[in-house]
Design a protein around this motif. Structure first.
Motif, PDB file in Angstrom:
ATOM      1  N   GLU A 143      -9.150  12.515  16.091  1.00 50.26           N
ATOM      2  CA  GLU A 143      -9.921  12.652  14.852  1.00 50.26           C
ATOM      3  C   GLU A 143      -9.532  11.564  13.859  1.00 50.26           C
ATOM      4  O   GLU A 143     -10.394  10.970  13.213  1.00 50.26           O
ATOM      5  CB  GLU A 143      -9.726  14.047  14.240  1.00 50.26           C
ATOM      6  CG  GLU A 143     -10.154  15.185  15.154  1.00 50.26           C
ATOM      7  CD  GLU A 143     -11.547  15.005  15.736  1.00 50.26           C
ATOM      8  OE1 GLU A 143     -12.477  14.600  14.994  1.00 50.26           O
ATOM      9  OE2 GLU A 143     -11.726  15.260  16.942  1.00 50.26           O
ATOM     10  N   LEU A 144      -8.243  11.284  13.737  1.00 47.38           N
ATOM     11  CA  LEU A 144      -7.781  10.225  12.851  1.00 47.38           C
ATOM     12  C   LEU A 144      -8.327   8.870  13.306  1.00 47.38           C
ATOM     13  O   LEU A 144      -8.818   8.086  12.491  1.00 47.38           O
ATOM     14  CB  LEU A 144      -6.251  10.186  12.808  1.00 47.38           C
ATOM     15  CG  LEU A 144      -5.646   9.048  11.986  1.00 47.38           C
ATOM     16  CD1 LEU A 144      -6.077   9.125  10.536  1.00 47.38           C
ATOM     17  CD2 LEU A 144      -4.128   9.058  12.108  1.00 47.38           C
ATOM     18  N   SER A 184       3.371   7.413   9.809  1.00 47.29           N
ATOM     19  CA  SER A 184       2.884   7.404   8.431  1.00 47.29           C
ATOM     20  C   SER A 184       2.933   5.994   7.849  1.00 47.29           C
ATOM     21  O   SER A 184       2.063   5.608   7.063  1.00 47.29           O
ATOM     22  CB  SER A 184       3.682   8.372   7.567  1.00 47.29           C
ATOM     23  OG  SER A 184       5.052   8.063   7.598  1.00 47.29           O
ATOM     24  N   GLU A 185       3.931   5.204   8.257  1.00 43.68           N
ATOM     25  CA  GLU A 185       4.032   3.832   7.758  1.00 43.68           C
ATOM     26  C   GLU A 185       2.875   2.979   8.274  1.00 43.68           C
ATOM     27  O   GLU A 185       2.267   2.211   7.517  1.00 43.68           O
ATOM     28  CB  GLU A 185       5.370   3.194   8.169  1.00 43.68           C
ATOM     29  CG  GLU A 185       6.587   3.794   7.503  1.00 43.68           C
ATOM     30  CD  GLU A 185       7.140   5.020   8.245  1.00 43.68           C
ATOM     31  OE1 GLU A 185       6.546   5.458   9.266  1.00 43.68           O
ATOM     32  OE2 GLU A 185       8.160   5.547   7.794  1.00 43.68           O
ATOM     33  N   VAL A 186       2.558   3.094   9.554  1.00 44.40           N
ATOM     34  CA  VAL A 186       1.459   2.324  10.135  1.00 44.40           C
ATOM     35  C   VAL A 186       0.130   2.790   9.539  1.00 44.40           C
ATOM     36  O   VAL A 186      -0.727   1.968   9.194  1.00 44.40           O
ATOM     37  CB  VAL A 186       1.450   2.431  11.677  1.00 44.40           C
ATOM     38  CG1 VAL A 186       0.172   1.859  12.262  1.00 44.40           C
ATOM     39  CG2 VAL A 186       2.670   1.737  12.258  1.00 44.40           C
ATOM     40  N   LEU A 187      -0.023   4.086   9.379  1.00 40.23           N
ATOM     41  CA  LEU A 187      -1.245   4.611   8.773  1.00 40.23           C
ATOM     42  C   LEU A 187      -1.409   4.061   7.355  1.00 40.23           C
ATOM     43  O   LEU A 187      -2.509   3.663   6.963  1.00 40.23           O
ATOM     44  CB  LEU A 187      -1.227   6.139   8.762  1.00 40.23           C
ATOM     45  CG  LEU A 187      -2.451   6.806   8.137  1.00 40.23           C
ATOM     46  CD1 LEU A 187      -3.737   6.373   8.824  1.00 40.23           C
ATOM     47  CD2 LEU A 187      -2.284   8.319   8.174  1.00 40.23           C
ATOM     48  N   ALA A 188      -0.324   4.006   6.600  1.00 43.39           N
ATOM     49  CA  ALA A 188      -0.387   3.461   5.239  1.00 43.39           C
ATOM     50  C   ALA A 188      -0.815   2.000   5.264  1.00 43.39           C
ATOM     51  O   ALA A 188      -1.635   1.570   4.428  1.00 43.39           O
ATOM     52  CB  ALA A 188       0.967   3.613   4.547  1.00 43.39           C
ATOM     53  N   MET A 189      -0.299   1.219   6.202  1.00 47.58           N
ATOM     54  CA  MET A 189      -0.671  -0.198   6.291  1.00 47.58           C
ATOM     55  C   MET A 189      -2.144  -0.358   6.649  1.00 47.58           C
ATOM     56  O   MET A 189      -2.835  -1.228   6.114  1.00 47.58           O
ATOM     57  CB  MET A 189       0.226  -0.929   7.291  1.00 47.58           C
ATOM     58  CG  MET A 189       1.671  -1.031   6.838  1.00 47.58           C
ATOM     59  SD  MET A 189       2.757  -2.056   7.860  1.00 47.58           S
ATOM     60  CE  MET A 189       2.508  -1.435   9.499  1.00 47.58           C
ATOM     61  N   ILE A 190      -2.638   0.478   7.557  1.00 51.31           N
ATOM     62  CA  ILE A 190      -4.045   0.408   7.955  1.00 51.31           C
ATOM     63  C   ILE A 190      -4.941   0.803   6.777  1.00 51.31           C
ATOM     64  O   ILE A 190      -5.935   0.131   6.487  1.00 51.31           O
ATOM     65  CB  ILE A 190      -4.323   1.293   9.191  1.00 51.31           C
ATOM     66  CG1 ILE A 190      -3.567   0.760  10.405  1.00 51.31           C
ATOM     67  CG2 ILE A 190      -5.826   1.378   9.470  1.00 51.31           C
ATOM     68  CD1 ILE A 190      -3.547   1.713  11.597  1.00 51.31           C
ATOM     69  N   CYS A 191      -4.579   1.874   6.088  1.00 52.66           N
ATOM     70  CA  CYS A 191      -5.368   2.304   4.941  1.00 52.66           C
ATOM     71  C   CYS A 191      -5.372   1.241   3.843  1.00 52.66           C
ATOM     72  O   CYS A 191      -6.412   0.989   3.228  1.00 52.66           O
ATOM     73  CB  CYS A 191      -4.853   3.646   4.400  1.00 52.66           C
ATOM     74  SG  CYS A 191      -5.245   5.039   5.482  1.00 52.66           S
ATOM     75  N   ASP A 192      -4.223   0.621   3.612  1.00 48.31           N
ATOM     76  CA  ASP A 192      -4.162  -0.468   2.627  1.00 48.31           C
ATOM     77  C   ASP A 192      -5.087  -1.603   3.035  1.00 48.31           C
ATOM     78  O   ASP A 192      -5.814  -2.158   2.200  1.00 48.31           O
ATOM     79  CB  ASP A 192      -2.734  -0.994   2.471  1.00 48.31           C
ATOM     80  CG  ASP A 192      -1.837  -0.065   1.672  1.00 48.31           C
ATOM     81  OD1 ASP A 192      -2.358   0.855   1.004  1.00 48.31           O
ATOM     82  OD2 ASP A 192      -0.604  -0.255   1.712  1.00 48.31           O
ATOM     83  N   ALA A 193      -5.069  -1.947   4.318  1.00 46.97           N
ATOM     84  CA  ALA A 193      -5.928  -3.031   4.810  1.00 46.97           C
ATOM     85  C   ALA A 193      -7.404  -2.680   4.649  1.00 46.97           C
ATOM     86  O   ALA A 193      -8.232  -3.556   4.405  1.00 46.97           O
ATOM     87  CB  ALA A 193      -5.616  -3.328   6.276  1.00 46.97           C
ATOM     88  N   PRO A 231      -7.510   4.875   0.045  1.00 47.66           N
ATOM     89  CA  PRO A 231      -6.289   5.659  -0.126  1.00 47.66           C
ATOM     90  C   PRO A 231      -6.016   6.515   1.112  1.00 47.66           C
ATOM     91  O   PRO A 231      -6.958   7.057   1.716  1.00 47.66           O
ATOM     92  CB  PRO A 231      -6.590   6.553  -1.336  1.00 47.66           C
ATOM     93  CG  PRO A 231      -7.732   5.893  -2.042  1.00 47.66           C
ATOM     94  CD  PRO A 231      -8.510   5.166  -0.977  1.00 47.66           C
ATOM     95  N   MET A 232      -4.755   6.620   1.501  1.00 52.14           N
ATOM     96  CA  MET A 232      -4.414   7.419   2.672  1.00 52.14           C
ATOM     97  C   MET A 232      -4.884   8.861   2.475  1.00 52.14           C
ATOM     98  O   MET A 232      -5.340   9.502   3.414  1.00 52.14           O
ATOM     99  CB  MET A 232      -2.906   7.385   2.960  1.00 52.14           C
ATOM    100  CG  MET A 232      -2.575   8.047   4.276  1.00 52.14           C
ATOM    101  SD  MET A 232      -0.861   8.041   4.880  1.00 52.14           S
ATOM    102  CE  MET A 232       0.060   7.102   3.749  1.00 52.14           C
ATOM    103  N   SER A 233      -4.800   9.360   1.249  1.00 55.44           N
ATOM    104  CA  SER A 233      -5.238  10.732   0.980  1.00 55.44           C
ATOM    105  C   SER A 233      -6.720  10.908   1.300  1.00 55.44           C
ATOM    106  O   SER A 233      -7.126  11.946   1.830  1.00 55.44           O
ATOM    107  CB  SER A 233      -4.958  11.116  -0.478  1.00 55.44           C
ATOM    108  OG  SER A 233      -5.637  10.243  -1.363  1.00 55.44           O
ATOM    109  N   GLU A 234      -7.529   9.892   1.028  1.00 50.01           N
ATOM    110  CA  GLU A 234      -8.954   9.969   1.339  1.00 50.01           C
ATOM    111  C   GLU A 234      -9.181   9.998   2.843  1.00 50.01           C
ATOM    112  O   GLU A 234      -9.987  10.783   3.352  1.00 50.01           O
ATOM    113  CB  GLU A 234      -9.695   8.789   0.714  1.00 50.01           C
ATOM    114  CG  GLU A 234     -11.194   8.851   0.919  1.00 50.01           C
ATOM    115  CD  GLU A 234     -11.927   7.696   0.266  1.00 50.01           C
ATOM    116  OE1 GLU A 234     -12.951   7.266   0.827  1.00 50.01           O
ATOM    117  OE2 GLU A 234     -11.472   7.218  -0.789  1.00 50.01           O
TER     118      GLU A 234
END
Length: 95
Positions: free
Chosen positions: A7-8, A49-58, A62-65
């Motif tokens: 899903e992610l 969570s770190e990789v997800l944060a980098m992908i969301c930043d790219a 926002p990761m929350s979204e």
């Protein structure tokens, strides 16, 4: 069975595609290998969570979204999945 990584991955892919961006572009911006990002999007790998944060930043999301979108998908799928309900135990009265 609902698999969270799938899903992610689908949410991340849809976000990327809605921006008209390529895997190569996002992988470079996120400092994540092209192959790894592809595996995450296909739901084959779990993103930390770190990789997800980098992908969301790219993706400038926002990761929350992104996580809310995943949560909405999971809730929708859960409404379609009928979980077995255990039968009630017979009531035995003391005589």
């Amino acid at each position: 069975m609902i698999v969270l990584r799938r899903e992610l991955g689908d949410v991340l892919r849809r976000l990327r595609q809605s921006q008209g961006r390529t895997l190569r572009d996002v992988s470079a911006a996120a400092s994540v290998s092209l192959g790894y990002l592809s595996e995450i999007e296909r739901g084959e790998k779990e993103a930390s969570s770190e990789v997800l944060a980098m992908i969301c930043d790219a993706l400038d999301v926002p990761m929350s979204e992104a996580l809310l979108l995943v949560s909405d998908r999971v809730a929708s799928l859960e409404s379609l999945v009928r979980l077995p309900v255990p039968a009630a135990a017979p009531v035995v009265s003391a005589a």
